[in-house]
Scaffold this active site. Structure first.
Site: not given
Lengths: 765, 155
Positions: A490, A532-533, A535, A720, A722-724
């Site tokens: 996205i 954030s799942r 990766t 881990k 990192v997106g959020e």
């Protein structure tokens, strides 16, 4: 089955940990990137949605005959065509493609397909709707009262009255007993507002049927499979007859692009029209008809001993889920975040998810983490200050460490960079410059420094919440590969990051791995790109599929080279003899080998399904320096430092980009953004960029990003999600900086000059 | 219906335009150049930015009938013989695009300014770029990319 992934002692990774050019970025800078709304299909029509002017009403009938008479109108659908259940409808509330009840101002009533958008807009005005207007409720506490207007009256058929969707009661230890041991207790009430994702690309979808009943849909989404599955169930057709494609380019999602029952209405409309139909939202509709972040109330009670140890923590939360149940798990999820950051033996949580006649609310970057950390971390600074303790020292003292058990899931903390994030961040902001006494400086303009920490979500938060990632990898005879993944990119660069993981594990070359994403006819099943799942979960599957591919190549090379497999390794697109590296074969040479390709062994397909074996906690800390104009309440953020435990950065520049972008969204949440609903009519008052304030380039403070990499032992390459991260701690860090600067406590976000000024007045009163 | 003659990316075009249509409609529908995007339709987000007679403008607010005799540059028109403009190269190199939806507008706003003022300060650039919204990047790497071009670090 639990797995332990053992990393080599001194790993020499040459692809992960670097920041190569993002795949497809040249398309973005040259205008070649095709987003959903840029597509054209032969004979394509344009759809527009008729929306309710009322916050609550039954629809007694719809007459669209005049609309059909307008030249260029091809079809109209209403509840008579599209009252099909959209699953997952959470709990016992219903949402349909189109309904004969509307539940907020802007709710979908009918959809028109016409030769131009202009004609479709004209057609909307010719549709006559017979509404039975009903009383409505927009305040979440009012909605909880027994005599409140009911948003989902159909629940009465199942014996459920009122507007409470979800009640969650969770306790660890005994909070009531715990409070008796407290030397000091504070109680507060916080409010976090309704804010919008504001992805710069509005929603758009394109639906097309063929005459054999096969549906193809392209849509700007965060998932292909979840939507395809919902459509198949609603339309009662096999999943194989729906091809759902997320285009290569999606203009941002942030949690707002994966749930909408309007897809069902569009699919039915396209079938009725017999032609492809393009549907899109205007920016105004983005604001008032798409899912927002849920407004929340947190009533907190926290007890500590005078040495700063927690004795008990308690939160009573009310989550306004709006008119539909997309925010169903928010109320229960909030409790989780009380247990993952600090040690406390007694924790009590009560949460309510409540319907109101407002736009539906639910997932937005950080989900429940973002609002609840505002309340929790604001309390930390207050309570530390009250007992005369430095808030940084307080956090360092109380934090969970590696090996400590997380009460929520009974799992020990597997890795933690939290202390490093606290210390490095403190150094970067200049924590030592801080006034130990809040508001003690003279003058109109007061400066202060504040911090906040967090632990966010990761898959396997509880062992009952297993989720999976899939990967499929196939070889070309020239030693290049195709990686097929069900997840969507996205804009955060998953395509490149997955290719990096694949190339590293495979021993291949990054630019010889082509990636196809999110096409339900081509790629294996993929979960939503959210939470954030991706990766950690799909990356794990990619690594396993690539590992297997490497082993198969080594086995074939062993045959071709006449050497034992144990003496061979793969790197940089070739298999070579470990003791004599110049002796090797490129992947293409192996697969071209006559013995091999005549058997068809040049076509290697590997597949992996992966679930991360354990919850892997993503930690971080943020520090803000602000200047408050005490005469106006205006707050200027001078600098934000974000230090994040990312496990390991696969693509460091991309990780920075996520952390920087999260700060932007967090600062908006903290200081400027709020979608306002008129209590008299239920209408959204500010559905545009002029009145809904997003931060622009000149508004941003100085940013400093510090990446901390403890390398988790359980996740793929120790990563881990990192997106959020940085959207979570920004608001409490700013609030705590304002508190430090002025001594004023602001409980309500956003921290506009009005709210801060009111808090200053209250403090001085 | 009015006929307008104008130049786009160096080429002359004559097309009929409907009353009420905008320059953005002309670019996207008539010329099929889809790099310019509709982000808000009200000139508030900058995703539709093009360069009109050397000025960066929100094309969603420019009446199509008013472009007669004008010179328009879109994102598709700034590369030369397959070589990217330095701003495009910089956006790629410095990871200034995430979802990419705001990117064409960002690049053109920067280009229009730098063509007239080649040595701005970072503060000036941040000020100029206020016309363009981004939700992904926090603007950090966008500003970095533009400043790299200003400093001559990117060819």
């Amino acid at each position: 089955m639990a797995k332990t992934i053992v990393l080599p002692k001194q790993p020499e990774y040459t692809i992960i940990g670097t920041s190569p050019e993002m795949k497809l970025s040249k398309n973005k800078v040259t205008g070649r990137a095709e987003y959903t709304v840029d597509m054209k299909r032969p004979g394509m029509l344009y759809a527009r949605t008729l929306r309710s002017p009322y916050a609550s009403a039954n629809i007694r009938g719809i007459d669209y005959s005049k609309a059909m008479e307008l030249s260029g109108v091809w079809a109209v659908v209403t509840y008579e065509d599209a009252k099909l259940l959209y699953k997952p409808s959470h709990g016992n509330a219903r949402e349909y493609g189109l309904d004969d009840m509307v539940r907020y101002v802007g709710d979908k009533v009918a959809m028109v397909a016409a030769e131009t958008e202009e004609i479709a807009n004209q057609a909307l005005e010719l549709i006559e709707v017979d509404y039975e207007v009903l009383p409505f409720v927009v305040d979440m506490e009012e909605a909880m009262k027994p005599d409140a207007p009911v948003v989902h009256p159909e629940r009465q058929e199942l014996g459920v009255d009122g507007n409470i969707l979800e009640v969650s009661e969770q306790e660890w230890g005994d909070a009531e007993e715990g409070f008796k041991e407290a030397d000091f207790i504070i109680e507060n009430r916080f409010y976090t507002p309704r804010v919008c994702h504001c992805a710069i690309e509005p929603h758009a979808m394109l639906a097309e049927w063929d005459l054999d009943g096969n549906l193809t849909m392209w849509s700007s989404e965060q998932t292909a499979f979840m939507i395809r599955d919902s459509l198949a169930e609603a339309l009662q057709i096999p999943r194989s007859k729906i091809r759902f494609i997320v285009p290569e380019f999606v203009g941002g999602g942030f949690g707002g692009k994966y749930e909408s029952a309007e897809k069902i209405a569009l699919a039915i409309l396209a079938k009725k029209a017999g032609r492809p139909v393009m549907w899109r939202l205007t920016r105004e509709e983005e604001f008032y008809t798409t899912r927002t972040r849920s407004p929340c109330i947190f009533e907190t009670k926290t007890g500590v001993k005078k040495d700063g140890t927690f004795v008990a923590r308690q939160i009573r939360a009310i989550v306004d889920v709006g008119s539909y149940a997309w925010g169903a798990i928010m109320a229960s999820r909030a409790a989780s975040y009380m247990t993952m950051l600090y040690k406390c033996a007694n924790i009590k949580y009560t949460g309510y998810g409540v319907f109101t006649n407002t736009p539906p609310s639910g997932a937005m970057r950080g989900f429940t983490s973002t609002p609840v950390h505002y309340a929790m971390e604001a309390e930390i600074d207050e309570i530390a200050t009250a007992i005369g303790m430095d808030p940084l020292e307080f956090r360092l003292k109380n934090k969970l460490n590696v090996g400590d058990t997380i009460p929520l899931n009974g799992v020990p903390v597997s890795s933690s960079g939290l202390e490093e994030t606290m210390l490095k961040g403190a150094e970067a902001i200049g924590w030592h410059r801080r006034n130990s006494q809040p508001g003690s400086t003279d003058g109109r303009f007061k400066r202060g420094i504040g911090m906040a920490s967090y632990c966010h979500y990761s898959p396997m938060l509880k062992h009952t919440e297993r989720s999976i990632g899939n990967a499929l990898l196939k070889s070309n005879i020239d030693g290049s590969f195709h990686l097929l993944l069900g997840i969507a990119d996205i804009g955060q660069g998953l395509r490149t990051i997955m290719a990096q993981i694949c190339a590293e594990a495979l021993g291949g070359k990054l630019d010889e791995i082509d990636v196809t994403l999110a096409d339900t006819s081509v790629t294996p099943w993929g979960a939503t790109t959210a939470a954030s799942r991706s990766t950690i979960e799909t990356g794990g599957a990619v690594k396993e599929a690539a590992d297997e591919m490497r082993m198969r190549l080594i086995a074939l090379a062993s045959e071709a080279m006449g050497l034992l497999e144990a003496g061979l390794e793969a790197k940089d697109g070739r298999v070579y003899e470990i003791d004599n590296p110049s002796n090797g074969l490129k992947f293409g040479e192996i697969l071209h080998h006559p013995d091999i390709y005549l058997r068809g062994d040049n076509v290697i397909i590997t597949k992996a399904t992966y679930s991360v074996p354990q919850f892997v906690p993503p930690y971080g800390s943020q520090f803000a320096e602000v200047e408050v104009d005490t005469e106006t309440g205006e707050v200027r953020v001078i600098k934000m430092v974000a230090s994040s435990d990312v496990g390991r950065a696969i693509h460091p520049k991309s990780v920075e980009g996520q952390l920087e972008g999260g700060i932007h969204m967090g600062i908006g949440f903290a200081l400027a953004e709020e979608l306002k609903i008129d209590p008299e009519t239920g209408r959204t008052l500010n559905p545009n960029f002029l009145d809904y304030k997003m931060y622009r380039s000149g508004d941003m403070p100085e940013l400093e990003i510090i990446i901390v990499e403890p390398i988790d032992p359980y996740s793929v390459y120790g990563v881990k999600g990192v997106g959020e991260m940085t959207v979570i701690a920004t608001a409490p860090a700013v609030r705590n900086a304002i508190f430090n600067a002025t001594g004023a406590k602001v409980f309500r976000l956003p921290l506009t000059s009005e709210n801060v000024y009111a808090a200053l007045k209250e403090k001085n009163a | 219906m009015v006929e307008v003659t104008f130049r786009v990316n160096g080429r002359a075009r004559t097309i009929p335009v409907e009353p009420g249509s905008t320059l953005l409609d002309v670019i996207r529908e008539d010329l099929r150049l889809t790099g310019a995007k509709e982000g808000c339709g009200k000139g508030e987000c900058g995703a539709c930015t093009v360069i009109l007679d050397r000025d960066a403008v929100p094309s969603c607010l420019v009446p199509a009938a008013s472009i007669d005799g004008k010179e328009i540059i879109t994102i598709e028109g700034i590369e030369e013989n397959g070589k990217l403009h330095p701003l495009q190269t910089a956006f790629v190199k410095y990871h200034a695009s995430q979802c990419g939806f705001c990117t064409p507008g960002m690049v053109l706003t920067a280009k229009a300014y730098l063509d007239k003022n080649p040595t701005p300060s970072e503060e000036e650039i941040r000020d100029i770029m206020m016309s363009n919204l981004c939700r992904c990047t926090g603007y950090e790497k966008i500003i970095e990319a533009i400043m790299a071009v200003v400093k001559g670090d990117v060819a």
